[in-house]
Design a protein around this motif. Structure first.
Motif, short mmCIF file in Angstrom:
data_model
loop_
_atom_site.label_atom_id
_atom_site.label_comp_id
_atom_site.label_asym_id
_atom_site.label_seq_id
_atom_site.Cartn_x
_atom_site.Cartn_y
_atom_site.Cartn_z
N VAL A 19 0.84 -1.20 0.00
CA VAL A 19 0.00 0.00 0.00
C VAL A 19 0.88 1.25 0.00
O VAL A 19 0.65 2.18 -0.77
N VAL A 23 0.81 4.13 -2.91
CA VAL A 23 0.45 5.51 -2.56
C VAL A 23 1.62 6.45 -2.87
O VAL A 23 1.44 7.51 -3.48
N VAL A 52 0.54 4.30 6.83
CA VAL A 52 -0.37 3.21 6.45
C VAL A 52 -0.67 2.38 7.69
O VAL A 52 0.24 2.01 8.43
N VAL A 63 -4.81 5.56 5.56
CA VAL A 63 -3.67 6.13 4.84
C VAL A 63 -3.63 7.62 5.16
O VAL A 63 -4.67 8.29 5.12
N VAL A 84 -5.94 1.69 -3.37
CA VAL A 84 -5.71 0.96 -2.12
C VAL A 84 -6.81 -0.08 -1.91
O VAL A 84 -6.52 -1.22 -1.52
N CYS A 88 -6.33 -4.09 -1.52
CA CYS A 88 -6.73 -4.71 -0.24
C CYS A 88 -8.05 -5.47 -0.36
O CYS A 88 -8.79 -5.61 0.63
N VAL A 93 -11.44 2.25 2.87
CA VAL A 93 -10.19 2.99 2.99
C VAL A 93 -10.49 4.40 3.49
O VAL A 93 -11.28 5.12 2.89
#
Length: 116
Positions: A19, A23, A52, A63, A84, A88, A93
């Motif tokens: 992640v 990002v 994260v 995040v 994300v 995931c 998120v």
């Protein structure tokens, strides 16, 4: 017809690294950030990955980022959330924009480091 074997849930530490890499690769992200009180972090062997936090159970993935001021924030946040969530498995998120900086800012923490 073959029976599929259940897959093991991904290792939270490895997922947090993935992640963070996704990002940080976004050109609008100046860096990952710990959010208020540095609470958005994943503890790895010997270090903390800031920015994260992989939720457990029904908790969302968190995040926290610092964005460059030259991008439209709602569009960037939607893109990060989509990327994300895909990584995931569709998890919820939550994204915190901790700060906004000008491109070329050389202030503290201006460099994104993901490292092993």
């Amino acid at each position: 017809m073959s029976a599929s074997l259940p897959t093991a849930p991904p290792d939270p530490a490895e997922l947090a690294r993935q992640v963070a890499a996704v990002v940080a690769a976004n050109p609008a992200v100046a860096r990952l950030d710990g959010g208020v009180f540095g609470a958005v972090a994943t503890y790895l062997p010997g270090r903390r990955l800031v920015g994260v936090r992989i939720g457990q159970g029904d908790e969302p993935v968190e995040v926290a980022v610092v964005l460059y001021a030259d991008h439209p924030f709602p569009e960037i946040v939607r893109g990060i959330r989509r990327d994300v969530a895909t990584l995931c498995g569709g998890a919820a998120v939550d994204i915190t924009v901790s700060d906004v900086v000008l491109r070329g800012d050389t202030g503290p923490g201006a460099v994104v480091e993901i490292g092993p």
